[in-house]
Motif scaffolding. Structure first.
Motif, PDB file in Angstrom:
ATOM      1  N   TYR A 302       1.033  -1.117   0.068  1.00  0.00           N
ATOM      2  CA  TYR A 302       0.038   0.022  -0.002  1.00  0.00           C
ATOM      3  C   TYR A 302       0.867   1.310   0.108  1.00  0.00           C
ATOM      4  O   TYR A 302       0.512   2.239  -0.431  1.00  0.00           O
ATOM      5  CB  TYR A 302      -0.901  -0.023   1.256  1.00  0.00           C
ATOM      6  N   TRP A 387      -8.192  -0.668  -5.020  1.00  0.00           N
ATOM      7  CA  TRP A 387      -7.730  -1.709  -3.696  1.00  0.00           C
ATOM      8  C   TRP A 387      -7.536  -1.068  -2.422  1.00  0.00           C
ATOM      9  O   TRP A 387      -7.920  -1.256  -1.346  1.00  0.00           O
ATOM     10  CB  TRP A 387      -6.667  -2.706  -4.243  1.00  0.00           C
ATOM     11  N   PHE A 391      -9.274  -0.939   1.095  1.00  0.00           N
ATOM     12  CA  PHE A 391      -8.672  -1.410   2.076  1.00  0.00           C
ATOM     13  C   PHE A 391      -8.816  -0.447   3.309  1.00  0.00           C
ATOM     14  O   PHE A 391      -9.291  -0.855   4.458  1.00  0.00           O
ATOM     15  CB  PHE A 391      -7.308  -1.786   1.820  1.00  0.00           C
ATOM     16  N   THR A 394     -12.200  -0.712   4.991  1.00  0.00           N
ATOM     17  CA  THR A 394     -12.554  -2.142   5.601  1.00  0.00           C
ATOM     18  C   THR A 394     -11.821  -2.261   6.330  1.00  0.00           C
ATOM     19  O   THR A 394     -12.271  -2.886   7.778  1.00  0.00           O
ATOM     20  CB  THR A 394     -12.361  -3.006   4.385  1.00  0.00           C
ATOM     21  N   PHE A 395     -10.353  -2.060   6.614  1.00  0.00           N
ATOM     22  CA  PHE A 395      -9.557  -2.441   7.451  1.00  0.00           C
ATOM     23  C   PHE A 395      -9.714  -1.578   8.720  1.00  0.00           C
ATOM     24  O   PHE A 395      -9.617  -2.137   9.923  1.00  0.00           O
ATOM     25  CB  PHE A 395      -8.005  -2.209   6.929  1.00  0.00           C
ATOM     26  N   THR A 427     -10.182  -8.077   8.962  1.00  0.00           N
ATOM     27  CA  THR A 427      -8.809  -7.799   8.749  1.00  0.00           C
ATOM     28  C   THR A 427      -7.985  -8.509   7.668  1.00  0.00           C
ATOM     29  O   THR A 427      -7.070  -7.842   6.875  1.00  0.00           O
ATOM     30  CB  THR A 427      -8.039  -7.907  10.089  1.00  0.00           C
ATOM     31  N   GLY A 430      -9.729  -7.542   4.037  1.00  0.00           N
ATOM     32  CA  GLY A 430      -9.679  -6.063   3.919  1.00  0.00           C
ATOM     33  C   GLY A 430      -8.120  -5.700   3.887  1.00  0.00           C
ATOM     34  O   GLY A 430      -7.700  -4.736   3.176  1.00  0.00           O
ATOM     35  N   GLY A 431      -7.415  -6.277   4.822  1.00  0.00           N
ATOM     36  CA  GLY A 431      -6.140  -6.087   5.111  1.00  0.00           C
ATOM     37  C   GLY A 431      -5.061  -6.764   3.887  1.00  0.00           C
ATOM     38  O   GLY A 431      -4.350  -6.283   3.155  1.00  0.00           O
ATOM     39  N   PHE A 434      -6.692  -7.803   0.011  1.00  0.00           N
ATOM     40  CA  PHE A 434      -6.908  -6.679  -0.828  1.00  0.00           C
ATOM     41  C   PHE A 434      -5.483  -5.970  -1.263  1.00  0.00           C
ATOM     42  O   PHE A 434      -5.018  -5.725  -2.369  1.00  0.00           O
ATOM     43  CB  PHE A 434      -7.639  -5.364  -0.073  1.00  0.00           C
ATOM     44  N   GLY A 435      -4.610  -6.248  -0.085  1.00  0.00           N
ATOM     45  CA  GLY A 435      -3.094  -5.775  -0.301  1.00  0.00           C
ATOM     46  C   GLY A 435      -2.517  -6.278  -1.410  1.00  0.00           C
ATOM     47  O   GLY A 435      -1.895  -6.119  -2.581  1.00  0.00           O
TER      48      GLY A 435
END
Lengths: 648, 194
Positions: A302, A387, A391, A394-395, A427, A430-431, A434-435
């Motif tokens: 990110y 993305w 993130f 969501t995160f 997490t 979302g983390g 997505f990453g």
């Protein structure tokens, strides 16, 4: 009778379980045979062996990691669909289509596969693709070790999939808590499949950790001091330190559980002085740092993406580094929050609760740094940036529910409920997911030379995000309402079915997103000429964008010299040139089949322990040790690419 | 590479990688030590450490292993001095001492089993056998490595590649010595004291 002991625990009855399992067996065997048949029909077997399976090029090993991980992602996602469907049917008064035991195997396989064989595989894949390029290095420190590590991971994958065809998988949850996972309560080979698939893959991870740590510390190009290193490489340094400290704990813990099961020991049994809580402490002493092993690389990705697409240097580079290292240290002091209900007492729980909340601070620093990087930047919303936006929102919610769970008093209420399940999917999807998907969309052009189709990619992001919230917000609610995790049936009077159906719709939307990505990949390969990416499709900032796409085998024709952070960006804007001086001959590692042999022998070893074919173990070990010793006699491990070819 | 900067076998990339590997192995032993520490009192009505340990035997094992560490170090020094025959002699002595240590340990285990103190009898015995046995397995692996090293060196000159491997073997052997000192102190001495 002698013959029977030669066959260990092997028994034909393990072939037939029922029609649902039969479907899985057919799919696995059929899939493998189809791929093999296609390779033979198109005469690609030799090509595959020479150009891919024996290659020591980190980028090719990275691609192989990603291919295997994506296959495993599809299997893990299939498990998810089965579970949700079962819960929809099982909460409306019916029995559903899965038996209790089978349901347990499915959720065990889902968790194990998604963490060990999807997330870890994608992580090592992306690191292999990008880390050497980003450091200005021609290769990783130990190319052969890299190949061996990949094949140990593959051995784990083979064992997990073998359990689907022959035998069973653990029905004990993804961390196989004893005493349930002990021989007395799980007599079948399922837990052994679980143990040895992740044991072998975990040893591969440790070897990779050594490799990447040394690569970062020893292979950086001239002028790249640690504080001039791109932040993704920093995140990998933090990750590898973490990984190297905790994976041996996993190895030892799995080893002890295996000794309990195979040798009749009493580490974690319910009798003879065994202590099951010891296992739970040890497994989480590995397990909590492990989630940071997965998410720190995503944070690094990110950081690169936000800076690139904001056309601005990363805000707070130094604080990013400190935050990474702070998370690295703090993640060792939070493991007991996974079992507040153990009864360790108020003071212990208070300590771990507070440490868990403290870890949100460096994470918050990172989120603010990303937002400040965007602030007053010229933000370009390409797919990787979408993305990131997905993130960030969501995160944040996942982190928020994490802080809720960090309060022991709240944790006692929602412990082992679906609230927890929703939190960690929040997490991890979302983390981490997505990453990694952002990282793949961002860096794939560097490896294959074409961008992924933009609109299909954005449609996939849409589906993943809406699907995620539709699927997991009802799960949070169900958790609050008291629904326990890992249950395949609920009393219809509880009226859970409506929320499960909504969640199921969400799963279908995520499925659409996955489908769109498969279509996107196929379409992009088809249209690769139109989607061709130059060497710098995103106006990148770091060294990997300074070489042609696809990146050549040797990465850099001449090794770069770096004077600043964001070296390539500086060079593009009038800074000192990265490359100067004459071309010289380059040494690249020769192809080697050692990794393949070691990996396959490790898989055979695992199979031998699982089925107690003891005679097989010395054979497999001798093959591994013999291959490695033989390798010490190989003098020429490299071949030369002459300087003349480079200039052309 | 044109930059022929000299780096010693303990600080170059391979050496650093090996150091890092040793640290991961240390974490593995740390886990086994922690487990032993938690479970050593859980004797399930069976014998405790002071009932079954013989300090005389363990003292002999310790001396043997320490001397083998010394000879391994001397072998490395001889190699640096270019005295190959001396190095080979010292490596063989190291190997014989290592094998003797392993033999004594196996015999200790055999006597325990013959007396009915199997690893299946209590959590204490499980953790004892596993901790000490894992060290023994490492010694066994070291012996295989040693044989391969001597075999390799018999007909070959002392190349930098060989010096690298010999240095790593030496590190590994000293590391096992260090772990043994911890086992001696924590398992045997503290076991007998309690």
């Amino acid at each position: 009778m002698i013959f029977a002991s030669w066959l260990g625990k092997l028994d034909w009855s393990y072939f037939w379980h029922g029609w649902v399992q039969f479907g899985g067996q057919i799919a696995t065997v059929g899939g493998a045979l189809t791929v093999l048949a296609a390779l033979i029909y198109f005469k690609k077997l030799g090509w595959l062996y020479r150009n891919w399976l024996t290659s020591l090029d980190a980028k090719k090993i990275g691609v192989m990691y990603i291919v295997v991980s994506v296959v495993m992602l599809l299997r893990g996602f299939g498990d998810a669909i089965m579970m949700r469907l079962q819960q929809i049917l099982g909460s409306g008064g019916g029995h559903g289509f899965l038996s209790g035991d089978h349901f347990q195997q499915v959720f065990t396989a889902h968790g194990t596969i998604m963490i060990f064989f999807v997330a870890m595989g994608l992580m090592f894949g992306i690191i292999n693709l990008i880390l050497p390029l980003q450091l200005g290095a021609r290769d990783v420190a130990f190319p052969l070790l890299n190949s061996i590590a990949f094949y140990l991971y593959l051995a784990g994958v083979i064992l997990v999939n073998l359990s689907l065809v022959f035998g069973e998988f653990g029905a004990v949850g993804w961390l196989a808590y004893p005493p349930l996972s002990e021989l007395a309560y799980s007599p079948g080979p399922g837990v052994d499949y679980w143990l040895w698939s992740i044991q072998i893959a975990g040893i591969g991870s440790t070897l990779s950790g050594i490799n990447f740590l040394v690569t970062i510390l020893k292979k950086r190009c001239k002028g790249m001091t640690l504080m001039k290193m791109p932040i993704f490489s920093w995140s990998i340094l933090a990750t590898m330190i973490l990984l190297l400290l905790v994976f041996p704990i996993l190895t030892a813990t799995l080893f002890m559980l295996s000794l309990d099961r195979s040798m009749g020991m009493h580490f974690f049994t319910a009798d003879m002085g065994g202590n099951a809580m010891m296992y739970i402490n040890l497994i989480w002493a590995w397990g909590h740092p492990e989630v940071y092993v997965l998410v720190l690389p995503a944070f690094g990705m990110y950081s690169e993406i936000v800076a690139t697409f904001s056309r601005k240097r990363l805000f707070g580079y130094t604080s990013m580094v400190w935050a990474l290292m702070a998370i690295c240290v703090l993640s060792f002091f939070v493991w007991a929050h996974h079992f507040f209900t153990m009864g360790a007492g108020g003071n212990v729980n208070a300590f771990f609760g507070i440490m868990t909340m403290v870890i949100a601070i460096p994470t918050g620093v990172k989120v603010f740094n990303w937002l400040f990087t965007m602030y007053q930047g010229r933000v370009h919303f390409d797919t990787p940036m979408w993305w990131f936006m997905a993130f960030a929102t969501t995160f944040l919610i996942g982190g928020g529910t994490g802080v809720m769970l960090a309060v022991p008093a709240i944790d006692f209420q929602v412990h082992n409920s679906l609230f927890l399940v929703a939190h960690f999917h929040n997490t991890i999807i979302g983390g981490v997911v997505f990453g990694y998907l952002a990282g793949i969309a961002y860096w794939l052009p560097k490896i294959f030379g074409f961008k992924l189709h933009e609109r299909l990619g954005k449609a996939a992001v849409y589906c993943w995000v809406t699907g995620f919230f539709t699927a997991f917000m009802p799960i949070y609610l169900l958790g609050f309402m008291g629904a326990t995790r890992r249950m395949e049936q609920f009393d219809p009077a509880l009226q859970y079915q409506g929320l499960f159906i909504i969640s199921g719709i969400g799963t279908a939307i995520i499925g659409l997103g996955v489908l769109l990505q498969v279509v996107q990949l196929g379409y992009s390969i088809w249209k690769r000429k139109e989607l061709a990416a130059g060497h710098d499709p995103w106006h990148g900032r770091t060294l990997e964008w300074s070489v042609p796409s696809p990146a050549p085998e040797y990465n850099f024709a001449r090794l770069p010299v770096v004077t600043e952070r964001d070296a390539f960006w500086v060079a593009k804007h009038g800074g000192p040139a990265l490359y100067s001086g004459p071309f010289k001959d380059i040494e690249v590692p020769k192809e080697s089949g050692v990794g393949l042999v070691v990996g396959l022998a490790a898989a055979v070893f695992g199979f031998g322990v699982i089925w107690q074919l003891w005679w097989l173990l010395p054979i497999a070990l001798a093959v591994i040790i013999g291959t490695l010793i033989k390798q010490t006699y190989v003098e020429e491990t490299e071949r030369i690419i002459p300087a003349k070819e480079l200039k052309a | 590479m044109s930059r022929q900067k000299y780096e010693s076998p303990t600080t170059n990339a391979v050496g650093l990688g090996f150091w890092v590997y040793l640290m991961t192995d240390l974490m593995l032993f740390a886990t086994l030590f922690a487990t032993y520490g938690v479970l050593r009192g859980n004797t399930a009505g069976g014998p405790a450490g002071h009932d079954i340990f013989s300090l005389k035997l363990v003292f002999a094992e310790t001396i043997i292993l320490l001397v083998s560490s010394l000879t391994a170090g001397l072998a490395l020094l001889s190699a640096h001095a270019g005295r190959k025959t001396r190095m080979l002699q010292l490596l063989v002595i190291t190997g014989v001492l290592g094998a003797l240590f392993l033999g004594l340990e196996i015999n200790e285990f055999r006597v325990l089993l013959a007396d009915g103190h199997s690893w299946q009898n209590s959590a204490f015995l499980s953790s004892y056998f596993t901790l000490v046995g894992t060290h023994g397995l490492h010694i066994f692996a070291g012996l295989i490595w040693l044989v391969a090293t001597v075999w390799y060196a018999l007909k070959r000159p002392l190349s930098p590649r060989f010096m690298q491997r010999l240095t790593m073997f030496s590190l590994f052997w000293h590391f096992l010595d260090l772990v043994w000192v911890c086992i001696f102190s924590i398992v045997y001495l503290m076991g007998v004291l309690a």
